[in-house]
Structure formats: structure tokens, C-alpha cells
Design a protein around this motif. Structure first.
Motif, mmCIF file in Angstrom:
data_model
loop_
_atom_site.group_PDB
_atom_site.id
_atom_site.type_symbol
_atom_site.label_atom_id
_atom_site.label_comp_id
_atom_site.label_asym_id
_atom_site.label_seq_id
_atom_site.Cartn_x
_atom_site.Cartn_y
_atom_site.Cartn_z
ATOM 1 N N ILE A 181 -6.370 4.297 -4.437
ATOM 2 C CA ILE A 181 -5.335 3.477 -3.843
ATOM 3 C C ILE A 181 -5.996 1.882 -4.360
ATOM 4 C CG2 ILE A 181 -4.185 2.448 -1.915
ATOM 5 C CD1 ILE A 181 -4.164 5.417 -0.792
ATOM 6 N N ILE A 189 0.979 4.430 -2.742
ATOM 7 C CA ILE A 189 0.664 5.827 -2.544
ATOM 8 C C ILE A 189 1.943 6.489 -3.028
ATOM 9 C CG2 ILE A 189 0.750 7.188 -0.538
ATOM 10 C CD1 ILE A 189 -0.732 5.303 1.129
ATOM 11 N N ARG A 240 0.888 -1.269 0.032
ATOM 12 C CA ARG A 240 -0.034 -0.233 -0.234
ATOM 13 C C ARG A 240 0.983 1.104 -0.030
ATOM 14 N NH1 ARG A 240 -4.781 2.173 1.678
ATOM 15 N NH2 ARG A 240 -4.550 3.967 3.242
ATOM 16 N N GLU A 287 -8.388 6.883 -0.783
ATOM 17 C CA GLU A 287 -8.679 5.326 -0.758
ATOM 18 C C GLU A 287 -9.288 4.444 -1.874
ATOM 19 O OE1 GLU A 287 -7.655 3.483 1.919
ATOM 20 O OE2 GLU A 287 -6.805 5.317 2.802
#
Length: 76
Positions: free
Chosen positions: A66, A7, A3, A63
Motif C-alpha cells: 500500500i 486498497i 488509503r 502495508e
């Protein structure tokens, strides 16, 4: 891909994501500043609440981006 890696890549390559991130950071700073204001002022409290809602909305947008990015790169 983690993750955090996603990002980092999005911040480097996605202008809209970077704009959301920067606005969210700015709102975070402004909210912290307003929270220290004493005595509480109803107008300032309303502004703080508005900023918190906007910050949460930006978080939701980020979110989702992502999640989409990770799904796209998981399939490849």
C-alpha cells in the motif's frame, strides 16, 4: 488518493495483494474460532499463535505494498 482507494485498486488489480488479503481474512476467521475453544488445549494454542504470526506477517506485506502504491501514484 486515499488509503482506502489504494486498497480497493490493489484488490482489483494485484493478484498477490488479493491473495494476501484473502488468506488474512481466512486466518482471522480461524483464529476467532480457536479463541472460543474451551478448555484451552496446548496444541491448539500453539496453532493459534502460529496463525496470528502469519496474519501479522501478511499485514506487514500488505502495508508495504500500500505504501509503495501510494508513493508511486503521489509522484505522478
Amino acid at each position: 488518493m486515499t488509503r482506502e482507494e489504494a486498497i480497493k485498486i490493489l484488490l482489483e488489480t494485484d493478484d498477490e495483494f488479493r491473495k494476501w488479503h484473502e488468506e488474512r481474512q481466512e486466518l482471522k476467521w480461524k483464529i476467532q474460532k480457536l479463541e472460543k475453544h474451551y478448555p484451552p488445549d496446548p496444541e491448539l494454542e500453539a496453532e493459534e499463535e502460529r496463525m496470528k504470526r502469519r496474519k501479522l506477517y501478511l499485514k506487514d506485506l500488505m502495508e508495504q505494498r500500500i505504501k509503495e502504491f501510494l508513493q508511486q501514484h503521489q509522484e505522478q
